[in-house]
Write a protein that holds these residues in place. Structure first.
Motif, PDB file in Angstrom:
ATOM      1  N   PHE A 274     164.617 -17.339 -62.801  1.00 47.81           N
ATOM      2  CA  PHE A 274     165.686 -18.261 -62.403  1.00 47.81           C
ATOM      3  C   PHE A 274     166.671 -17.646 -61.412  1.00 47.81           C
ATOM      4  N   LYS A 275     167.076 -16.419 -61.696  1.00 44.89           N
ATOM      5  CA  LYS A 275     168.046 -15.774 -60.819  1.00 44.89           C
ATOM      6  C   LYS A 275     167.471 -15.633 -59.418  1.00 44.89           C
ATOM      7  N   ARG A 276     166.213 -15.246 -59.336  1.00 47.02           N
ATOM      8  CA  ARG A 276     165.559 -15.064 -58.037  1.00 47.02           C
ATOM      9  C   ARG A 276     165.517 -16.374 -57.259  1.00 47.02           C
ATOM     10  N   ILE A 277     165.048 -17.416 -57.948  1.00 47.06           N
ATOM     11  CA  ILE A 277     164.950 -18.713 -57.287  1.00 47.06           C
ATOM     12  C   ILE A 277     166.332 -19.143 -56.837  1.00 47.06           C
ATOM     13  N   GLU A 278     167.286 -18.973 -57.742  1.00 48.14           N
ATOM     14  CA  GLU A 278     168.652 -19.385 -57.443  1.00 48.14           C
ATOM     15  C   GLU A 278     169.176 -18.644 -56.216  1.00 48.14           C
ATOM     16  N   ASP A 279     169.023 -17.312 -56.207  1.00 49.85           N
ATOM     17  CA  ASP A 279     169.504 -16.504 -55.089  1.00 49.85           C
ATOM     18  C   ASP A 279     168.865 -16.965 -53.783  1.00 49.85           C
ATOM     19  N   ARG A 280     167.550 -17.180 -53.847  1.00 49.73           N
ATOM     20  CA  ARG A 280     166.840 -17.550 -52.627  1.00 49.73           C
ATOM     21  C   ARG A 280     167.336 -18.884 -52.099  1.00 49.73           C
ATOM     22  N   ILE A 281     167.509 -19.796 -53.048  1.00 52.32           N
ATOM     23  CA  ILE A 281     167.929 -21.120 -52.613  1.00 52.32           C
ATOM     24  C   ILE A 281     169.356 -21.109 -52.096  1.00 52.32           C
TER      25      ILE A 281
ATOM     26  N   SER B  34     175.123 -34.716 -61.988  1.00 49.37           N
ATOM     27  CA  SER B  34     176.231 -34.289 -61.143  1.00 49.37           C
ATOM     28  C   SER B  34     175.713 -33.700 -59.842  1.00 49.37           C
ATOM     29  N   GLY B  35     174.497 -33.093 -59.894  1.00 54.05           N
ATOM     30  CA  GLY B  35     173.907 -32.575 -58.664  1.00 54.05           C
ATOM     31  C   GLY B  35     173.720 -33.673 -57.646  1.00 54.05           C
ATOM     32  N   ILE B  36     173.226 -34.813 -58.084  1.00 58.69           N
ATOM     33  CA  ILE B  36     172.955 -35.910 -57.157  1.00 58.69           C
ATOM     34  C   ILE B  36     174.244 -36.621 -56.756  1.00 58.69           C
TER      35      ILE B  36
ATOM     36  N   PRO C 136     170.312 -26.740 -55.618  1.00 60.23           N
ATOM     37  CA  PRO C 136     171.129 -25.672 -56.201  1.00 60.23           C
ATOM     38  C   PRO C 136     171.639 -26.034 -57.599  1.00 60.23           C
ATOM     39  N   GLN C 137     172.114 -27.260 -57.774  1.00 62.90           N
ATOM     40  CA  GLN C 137     172.617 -27.688 -59.083  1.00 62.90           C
ATOM     41  C   GLN C 137     171.486 -27.821 -60.092  1.00 62.90           C
ATOM     42  N   LEU C 138     170.348 -28.296 -59.606  1.00 60.90           N
ATOM     43  CA  LEU C 138     169.205 -28.461 -60.514  1.00 60.90           C
ATOM     44  C   LEU C 138     168.765 -27.115 -61.073  1.00 60.90           C
ATOM     45  N   ILE C 139     168.745 -26.099 -60.212  1.00 59.82           N
ATOM     46  CA  ILE C 139     168.323 -24.773 -60.675  1.00 59.82           C
ATOM     47  C   ILE C 139     169.312 -24.251 -61.715  1.00 59.82           C
TER      48      ILE C 139
END
Lengths: 230, 348
Positions: free
Chosen positions: A212-219, A113-115, A148-151
């Protein structure tokens, strides 16, 4: 009802934790479980993303195997354990197998769904700039656009993987948190059982919050998706 | 940020208080059973032929006879002593036959189980899969050995055996790896070559040999402690049941005495009884020949060898299964209530 021995006190639990760490049993089990989950997680991310991309790009595959994946996602991964035991034996491999299965389908659906949700204009302009329709389009445009969806998918896959891992370890042999939990049950050692539950909870929180949260927030910030005030 | 930290620490303190609150001993057990209505006695047994006295007491009707027509007997079968002990400690069964080690492990934690009498000494054998390369205890290094459950009586015997030979239990190939599985599953796993050896209660060892899957490496009369003469099946009861229904507990012991006598006097009539009860518990009966071979591996007795149990408990301590034991050693005094057995043996 006498709850005295059915639930361990905080002191007992801390003591068991300390002892387990001191004699290395708990540490070894934690590392064993982490090793298995990391192998399974990497595998499921690779397989899941590959399948997701294929499904997003090929309508034929999506309408045939894509449907199967949705069906497979509804099967709890522990349901594969009897098979895994017969195929691979009661070992690490069986546990890694069901953990991978447990996380792969979620990852597949998230990356698909991300793609699919990439605005077509990105793809069209990329092609106009000369990426073609092949590999370059995939890794220069599609993957970054779907990140974003992948993370989010990875975060879910990680949670699913833990579930599958612990239930698999309860049955298979080896050194891991699940085995230690089962040992606690066999011995009626409630403090060991609670200790394991807490370790799993702490590991889950740490990995979710600090990774995960960190990566997600950053992205999300990077992609300008973060509208909420921090 | 500080607020967040404050909130989380408050939460942690709250949870910890809650947990430690749960840890304080409760206010005694409930005794809700009334004795005027028909009483149900929930009897637990393991599905092994080493529990033959229990099977005979049930099938021959000794149990019903001794308990009286007013008592309904509910039999529950277990695959291992850990499950049995948990069920007993949580009041799901009242009285039953089990191996001693899981009971000791559970007693150390919950203090609500009592050993009443013996039933059988010995009857476990060490088997090795054909082709596993194990023909003696020494050769078990680096092999995978199955036991019915963690902390089981068979595991204690195995650990003693390994100690004698200077082998270690380990998680890798440097020592002997242990795996807990139900004896019936061990048979399958051995057939598939997943397990190299096993220390199992009969009939499983003999059955593995008869099916040509493995060989007996060490017979029952060589298994430590005491060369096979150690309690393997005992009668235990929850202390709530014992307090409320001492008479019923005594009846069970009497039925046990009857059954042991019957097996000794007329072993040929025993086989079908044991097979029938096993069939009820597991859905599968056993060959009379197999039961015959197995019964020859048992030493039925009501006596309890407390010294042997002490040795076995010490192994559990060394294995880390029982924690927090000081230099004064284990206090197992409260574990035994042999007064009923004494009454019976003195003919009261």
């Amino acid at each position: 009802m006498d709850w005295g021995w059915r639930f361990p006190s905080a002191l007992q639990t801390v003591h068991t934790f300390y002892e387990g760490m001191a004699n290395g049993q708990l540490l070894e089990a934690t590392l064993g479980s982490l090793r298995r989950i990391l192998i399974a997680f990497v595998l499921s991310c690779v397989i899941g993303m590959t399948l997701g991309v294929l499904f997003a790009r090929s309508r034929l595959l999506d309408e045939t195997f894509g449907f199967v994946v949705v069906a497979l996602q509804t099967v709890p991964s522990i349901a594969w354990l009897p098979f895994a035991i017969i195929w691979f034996g009661l070992n690490d491999f069986a546990v890694v197998f069901i953990t991978t299965i447990g996380a792969t389908w979620t990852m597949t659906i998230a990356s698909r769904s991300g793609i699919k949700n990439i605005p077509p204009i990105y793809l069209q302009s990329a092609q106009m700039f000369g990426t073609g329709r092949g590999f370059r389009l995939l890794y220069q445009v599609m993957i970054p656009a779907a990140i974003p969806q992948l993370i989010t998918g990875m975060r879910m896959a990680w949670a699913f993987a833990w579930r599958a891992l612990v239930s698999g370890e309860l049955i298979a042999r080896g050194i891991g948190l699940g085995q230690l939990l089962e040992e606690g049950r066999s011995l009626g050692d409630t403090s060991l059982m609670l200790c394991i539950v807490l370790v799993i909870a702490i590991l889950g929180t740490i990995s979710d919050h600090l990774v995960f949260k960190r990566i997600e927030d950053r992205i999300w910030t990077q992609y300008g998706l973060n509208t909420a005030k921090t | 940020m500080y607020r967040k930290v404050a909130y989380s620490s408050l939460m942690i303190v709250l949870i910890l208080t809650l947990l430690s609150g749960c840890g304080t001993p409760g206010l005694g057990s409930n005794s809700s059973s009334k004795s005027d209505n028909p009483i149900t006695v929930k009897l637990g047994v393991l599905k092994n032929v080493t529990h033959a006295p229990a099977f005979v007491a049930i099938k021959k009707g000794y149990l019903q006879e001794r308990l009286g027509a007013n008592v309904k007997i509910e039999v529950q079968g277990f695959s291992n002593g850990s499950d049995f002990s948990t069920a007993m400690a949580t009041g799901q069964i009242d009285i039953g036959y089990v191996g001693p080690s899981p009971v000791i492990n559970q007693y150390i934690r919950s203090k609500n189980i009592r050993i009443l009498s013996g039933a059988n000494n010995g009857g476990a054998v060490l088997v090795a899969r054909k082709g596993s390369g194990v023909t003696s205890v020494k050769e078990m290094a680096g092999k995978l050995v199955a036991i019915p459950t963690k902390g089981s009586t068979n595991e204690i015997s195995l650990r003693l055996l390994l100690q004698e030979q200077g082998l270690q239990v380990s998680a890798d190939k440097s020592g002997v790896q242990l795996i807990a599985m139900a004896p019936a599953d061990t048979l399958t796993a051995m057939k598939q070559g997943q397990v190299d050896a096993a220390l199992l209660p009969e009939p499983w060892g003999t059955q593995i040999m008869n099916e040509g899957i493995g060989d007996i490496v060490m017979d029952w009369d060589q298994i430590p402690p005491n060369k096979g003469n150690y309690p393997l099946t005992i009668i235990v009861s929850g202390d709530g049941f014992l307090k409320d229904h001492r008479d019923l507990a005594k009846s069970v012991l009497l039925a046990n005495e009857d059954a042991i006598k019957f097996i000794k006097d007329s072993p040929d009539d025993t086989y079908s009884l044991v097979s029938d009860e096993l069939k009820e518990l597991t859905g599968k009966g056993l060959d009379a020949e197999l039961i015959k071979a197995t019964l020859a591996h048992l030493h039925l007795t009501m006596n309890i060898d407390q010294d042997a149990l002490k040795i076995m408990a010490q192994v559990a301590v060394d294995a880390g299964y029982i924690k927090g034991v000081g230099a004064e050693g284990l206090d197992l005094a409260g574990l035994y209530d042999l007064s009923l057995l004494k009454e019976i043996q003195e003919g009261k």
